[in-house]
Design a protein around this motif. Structure first.
Motif, short mmCIF file in Angstrom:
data_model
loop_
_atom_site.label_atom_id
_atom_site.label_comp_id
_atom_site.label_asym_id
_atom_site.label_seq_id
_atom_site.Cartn_x
_atom_site.Cartn_y
_atom_site.Cartn_z
N ASN A 223 0.84 -1.38 -0.15
CA ASN A 223 0.02 0.24 0.06
C ASN A 223 1.02 1.33 -0.04
OD1 ASN A 223 -3.26 -0.85 0.41
ND2 ASN A 223 -1.95 -2.20 1.66
N GLU A 285 -1.99 -6.89 5.93
CA GLU A 285 -2.99 -6.19 6.60
C GLU A 285 -2.79 -5.13 7.52
OE1 GLU A 285 -6.94 -5.13 7.81
OE2 GLU A 285 -6.25 -6.42 6.16
N MET A 286 -1.53 -5.40 8.08
CA MET A 286 -0.92 -4.29 9.04
C MET A 286 -0.47 -3.19 8.37
SD MET A 286 0.74 -6.75 12.24
CE MET A 286 -0.05 -7.59 13.27
N LYS A 288 -1.44 -2.16 5.33
CA LYS A 288 -2.79 -1.80 5.10
C LYS A 288 -3.37 -0.56 5.92
CE LYS A 288 -7.15 -2.63 2.76
NZ LYS A 288 -7.91 -3.81 2.19
N GLN A 289 -3.59 -1.16 7.38
CA GLN A 289 -3.96 -0.52 8.16
C GLN A 289 -3.39 0.81 8.57
OE1 GLN A 289 -5.82 -2.25 12.01
NE2 GLN A 289 -5.76 -4.26 10.84
N ASN A 290 -1.99 0.68 8.88
CA ASN A 290 -1.15 1.89 8.86
C ASN A 290 -1.43 2.88 7.70
OD1 ASN A 290 -0.08 0.74 10.90
ND2 ASN A 290 2.03 0.28 10.19
N CYS A 291 -1.39 2.31 6.59
CA CYS A 291 -1.62 3.38 5.38
C CYS A 291 -2.83 4.23 5.75
CB CYS A 291 -1.66 2.41 4.18
SG CYS A 291 -2.23 3.58 2.71
N HIS A 292 -4.20 3.50 5.97
CA HIS A 292 -5.28 4.14 6.14
C HIS A 292 -5.57 4.90 7.38
CE1 HIS A 292 -6.90 2.92 2.14
NE2 HIS A 292 -6.16 1.81 2.44
N ASN A 293 -4.50 4.98 8.44
CA ASN A 293 -4.59 5.54 9.59
C ASN A 293 -3.55 6.84 9.64
OD1 ASN A 293 -6.68 4.53 11.44
ND2 ASN A 293 -5.96 2.60 10.40
N ASN A 296 -4.54 9.47 11.39
CA ASN A 296 -5.48 9.25 12.48
C ASN A 296 -4.49 9.65 13.84
OD1 ASN A 296 -6.90 8.19 14.71
ND2 ASN A 296 -7.34 6.20 13.86
N HIS A 299 -3.89 6.19 16.33
CA HIS A 299 -3.61 4.76 15.78
C HIS A 299 -2.00 4.60 16.10
CE1 HIS A 299 -3.03 1.44 13.09
NE2 HIS A 299 -2.07 1.95 12.56
N SER A 301 1.08 2.59 15.18
CA SER A 301 1.67 2.06 13.88
C SER A 301 2.14 0.33 14.15
CB SER A 301 2.67 2.79 13.20
OG SER A 301 2.06 4.02 12.62
#
Length: 312
Positions: A223, A285-286, A288-293, A296, A299, A301
């Motif tokens: 990502n 998945e991890m 990706k979550q970092n990317c979309h946060n 935030n 969040h 990382s």
């Protein structure tokens, strides 16, 4: 004055049987341009994630890659070094040396016309007081209609069929790409808004990176292209993204020889083989979550340490 380019590519050891096609297309594109192109490679021999079938085979893989990627700036590392790591460093290292940066990829084929077209595009963008811009060549048929603005004109009206000659699983040759591109008399250059691209063949003026845009370190694996787009939008807003829609840059993402000699992988497709590794699903998945946060504040990382802790 001719535009000065830098193009960079990360080569993992298991990509030894596809990198020659990328390099052949790159050499064709450089030969067709009378300006300066800096070429950069990082070759990765790390086996923390993918294990090679044998040490003898591993040595053969590295020897083959080094014999092919034997020009430009070449470095070798045994460290865990992902595409996100590479592109972040490439952007920072070369933004002060050149006018335009290109993200190469081991499964890509570059049009012969690449640098000549981008030279004209850069001069035009500067004349239009747009020194900060992105660009992308036409790509194959993608998964959904959101990609239509950047699909090649011969592909975009086709139905979704991954195995057809315009689909994501088809492996296009240099000769097929050259034939499609040789039929173009007038370039179809458009603006894309909102921005839409993937990392294979992304083009950016160095002014974009100089302004502070780069891949955040929290995005440690996949990502990275989405993260770069989010950072661009946050820092610079809706700067121009040009799409040269009728010139094809090939992305052979499902090349049958892409993940060779990896121990213990199962599956009939590239995606199935990759996803047969539990670490991949966790790391993907991890990251990706970092990317979309990224923006935030609540969040925390994930890192590779978290990946290792969550692998069963």
């Amino acid at each position: 004055m001719k535009t000065k380019f830098a193009i960079g590519c990360l080569v993992q050891w298991y990509e030894c049987d596809i990198i020659e096609e990328y390099v052949d297309s790159l050499k064709d594109a450089i030969e067709a341009y009378d300006g300066q192109v800096i070429v950069d490679f990082t070759i990765v021999g790390n086996q923390d994630l993918e294990k090679c079938t044998s040490e003898e085979q591993m040595n053969k893989c590295i020897d083959k890659i080094e014999s092919i990627c034997n020009f430009g700036n070449v470095r070798y590392t045994d460290d865990l070094h992902t595409i996100a790591d590479y592109r972040r460093i490439f952007n920072a290292d070369y933004c002060d040396q050149v006018d335009v940066l290109l993200w190469g990829e081991s499964d890509a084929l570059l049009p012969k016309q690449t640098f000549g077209i981008l030279d004209n595009l850069h001069q035009m963008s500067i004349q239009n007081n747009s020194p900060k811009y992105l660009a992308f060549f036409g790509t194959c048929k993608m998964w959904d209609d959101s990609w239509r603005p950047v699909e090649h004109t011969k592909f975009t009206d086709k139905e979704v069929d991954n195995k057809a000659w315009w689909g994501t699983r088809y492996v296009t040759s240099i000769e097929e790409m050259d034939k499609i591109n040789s039929e173009v008399d007038d370039l179809d250059v458009r603006l894309v808004s909102p921005h839409k691209f993937n990392g294979c063949g992304l083009i950016m003026s160095s002014e974009v990176v100089k302004s502070g845009v780069n891949i955040p370190k929290s995005v440690f694996f996949t990502n990275e292209d989405t993260a770069f787009m989010m950072m661009t939008n946050k820092v610079l807003g809706d700067i121009p993204q040009y799409i040269i829609k009728n010139i094809l840059l090939v992305h052979n993402r499902e090349h049958q020889n892409k993940r060779m000699y990896v121990k213990g992988e199962d599956g009939s497709t590239l995606g199935e083989r990759r996803n047969s590794n539990n670490w991949y699903k966790v790391a993907n998945e991890m990251s990706k979550q970092n990317c979309h946060n990224i923006f935030n504040p609540n969040h925390k990382s994930f890192t590779w340490k978290d990946v290792w802790k969550n692998i069963k």
